[in-house]
Design a protein around this motif. Structure first.
Motif, short mmCIF file in Angstrom:
data_model
loop_
_atom_site.label_atom_id
_atom_site.label_comp_id
_atom_site.label_asym_id
_atom_site.label_seq_id
_atom_site.Cartn_x
_atom_site.Cartn_y
_atom_site.Cartn_z
N ALA A 41 0.71 -1.17 0.03
CA ALA A 41 0.00 0.08 -0.08
C ALA A 41 0.90 1.33 0.04
O ALA A 41 0.58 2.06 -0.87
N PHE A 42 2.12 1.20 0.90
CA PHE A 42 2.87 2.41 0.63
C PHE A 42 3.40 2.64 -0.26
O PHE A 42 3.41 3.72 -1.14
N ALA A 43 4.02 1.33 -1.27
CA ALA A 43 4.56 1.70 -2.47
C ALA A 43 3.78 2.00 -3.52
O ALA A 43 4.19 2.81 -4.17
N GLU A 44 2.32 1.71 -3.56
CA GLU A 44 1.56 2.11 -4.46
C GLU A 44 1.38 3.39 -4.37
O GLU A 44 0.98 4.28 -5.21
N GLN A 45 1.52 4.12 -3.02
CA GLN A 45 1.29 5.54 -3.11
C GLN A 45 2.61 6.48 -3.34
O GLN A 45 2.78 7.60 -3.40
N HIS A 46 3.85 5.53 -3.73
CA HIS A 46 4.98 6.42 -3.87
C HIS A 46 5.41 5.84 -5.23
O HIS A 46 6.43 4.94 -5.32
N PRO A 47 4.87 6.15 -6.27
CA PRO A 47 5.40 5.78 -7.66
C PRO A 47 6.85 6.14 -8.31
O PRO A 47 7.53 5.69 -9.10
N GLU A 48 7.48 7.04 -7.33
CA GLU A 48 8.83 7.31 -7.70
C GLU A 48 9.92 6.20 -7.24
O GLU A 48 10.86 6.21 -7.34
N ALA A 49 9.24 5.20 -6.49
CA ALA A 49 10.00 4.26 -5.91
C ALA A 49 9.93 2.98 -6.33
O ALA A 49 8.56 2.61 -6.74
N ARG A 50 10.84 1.91 -6.07
CA ARG A 50 10.40 0.67 -6.63
C ARG A 50 10.43 -0.23 -5.24
O ARG A 50 11.34 0.08 -4.21
N LEU A 51 9.96 -1.33 -5.43
CA LEU A 51 9.77 -2.40 -4.15
C LEU A 51 10.42 -3.65 -4.63
O LEU A 51 9.62 -4.25 -5.64
N HIS A 52 11.25 -4.20 -4.28
CA HIS A 52 11.94 -5.61 -4.45
C HIS A 52 11.49 -6.46 -3.42
O HIS A 52 11.48 -6.16 -2.04
#
Lengths: 332, 86
Positions: A99-110
């Motif tokens: 949920a956090f990552a979806e709100q931060h499109p500037e970042a990637r999640l591995h």
């Protein structure tokens, strides 16, 4: 109580700093101080991509949030540990991170799921290897350290950031001082240098009290996992934190002073310097994974798994990258 | 009503009837609810529950408050435990 800067209603009083701040000034103060600590301890520069180890808890998500607000190139790494504890702990943690990552499109999640990758969850691995006397914390720490370092290295991140706060650091310092564990005391610092197979490890929140990172997460509306890891019940670290909070209640600033005095003794007086030099000299690459180890052949991580698991195809060990990705990080 | 009217001297309530309970401060922590006396600072309420104010944040009506804030009868607050890890 009023904000020292604008006289609006304060939302937090940091007695160790004799400082009360309103919501807006607090949300500005945390990134300012984080930036100050990053520079003071020479953690990383704006040119270096940072891999933030995220657990779904308040500290790691708050750290990721702050680094992104400061404009750093900060991506997340989540390790799925397969811990359920009747509350679906790992699944719930992952949901918060997604949920956090979806709100931060500037970042990637591995994302790397330990069970999918190695065939066993952390509790299953702990049971099979009989490490930790029924608790998987020891094997969990070992797996996380190895995998975070491996993934940071393989994906080209020179810096691995964790959300350790001052209470984490002081609890460990207290524990290691009680046992005069000079090896651990020698290594404890806001930044551990990289090189020789290690990613540089940094703790940008190491001078914030735990209540301050929690306050930041709440005020920023970060939805973090409030439940504790089910295996942390009765953990020694939590016991030490409670003890130290009793001290802090009577002597505001005691925790901060303990930690800063320790760092000063290392920086200015060379406390434990001779221990650290000796430890690094004893390290050599693991004969299988190449990560530094003091063991004669295989490192402790590689000794955990049957040979056929470690000989799986290389792509098995590559984390899944979710995201809006623009470009891969520049190689270190 | 004229104050000299004898009806003005009548008690408005039956003295033997149970007195209505004064509203209390409702405190929530990890799904548990307590009711405690109000008109006290938040840190005193936290201490009354046997907890260390250092280890908790206090949220009232969705807003973080400092632990010197006076909690009034009828206030509803949530305590957020900040200690984590193992």
């Amino acid at each position: 109580m009023r904000c020292r800067k604008c006289r609006e209603r304060a939302v937090i009083h940091m007695r160790q700093h004799k400082l009360a701040l309103c919501r807006d000034h607090y949300l500005a103060w945390i990134p300012e101080q984080t930036e100050r600590f990053i520079r003071k301890y020479r953690m990383f520069t704006r040119d270096e991509p940072v891999l933030v180890a995220v657990s779904g808890g308040k500290d790691s998500l708050a750290l990721w949030d702050v680094l992104l607000r400061l404009g750093y190139r900060a991506d997340g790494l989540y390790l799925g540990l397969g811990i359920d504890g009747d509350i679906g702990y790992s699944d719930a943690s992952y949901a918060k991170i997604r949920a956090f990552a979806e709100q931060h499109p500037e970042a990637r999640l591995h994302v790397l799921d330990i069970r999918e990758t190695y065939g066993e969850s952390i509790p299953e691995l702990a049971q099979r290897t009989r490490r930790g006397k029924g608790k998987p914390c020891s094997v969990c720490g070992l797996v996380k350290r190895h995998e975070m370092n491996r993934i940071a290295h393989e994906l080209g991140y020179p810096v691995l950031a964790t959300g350790h706060n001052l209470d984490d650091e002081v609890a460990v310092l207290f524990q290691n001082t009680l046992h005069w564990n000079t090896g651990y005391l020698a290594r404890q610092y806001p930044v551990l240098p990289g090189g020789d197979g290690f990613a540089r490890k940094v703790k940008p929140f190491c001078r914030f009290y735990e209540r301050e990172t929690a306050a930041y997460a709440i005020l920023r509306g970060i939805d973090y996992i409030y439940d504790e890891c089910p295996y942390s019940v009765g953990a020694t670290t939590i016991y030490y934190k409670e003890l130290l909070d009793r001290l802090e209640a009577d002597r505001p600033g005691a925790k901060l002073s303990f930690y800063l005095s320790f760092l000063r003794a290392k920086d200015q007086d060379g406390l434990f310097a001779h221990v650290q030099e000796g430890e690094r000299a004893e390290m050599h690459p693991c004969s299988r994974c190449g990560q530094p180890t003091t063991a004669p052949d295989l490192c402790a991580f590689c000794r955990l798994w049957p040979e056929e698991v470690l000989e799986r195809p290389t792509e098995t060990f590559i984390p899944l990258t979710l995201a809006p990705v623009a470009e891969p990080p520049e190689a270190a | 009503m004229n104050p000299s009217d004898p009806r003005a001297m009548q008690p408005t309530e039956d003295p033997s009837a149970p007195k209505p309970e004064r509203p209390k401060v409702v405190v929530k922590l990890r799904g548990q609810i307590w009711e405690v006396e109000g008109n006290r600072r938040a840190r005193e309420v936290v201490r009354e529950l046997g907890l260390n104010p250092e280890s908790y944040l206090v949220v009232r009506d969705g807003e973080l408050i400092t632990d010197d804030t006076i909690l009034r009868p009828g206030d509803r607050v949530e305590l957020i435990a900040v200690i984590s890890g193992g």
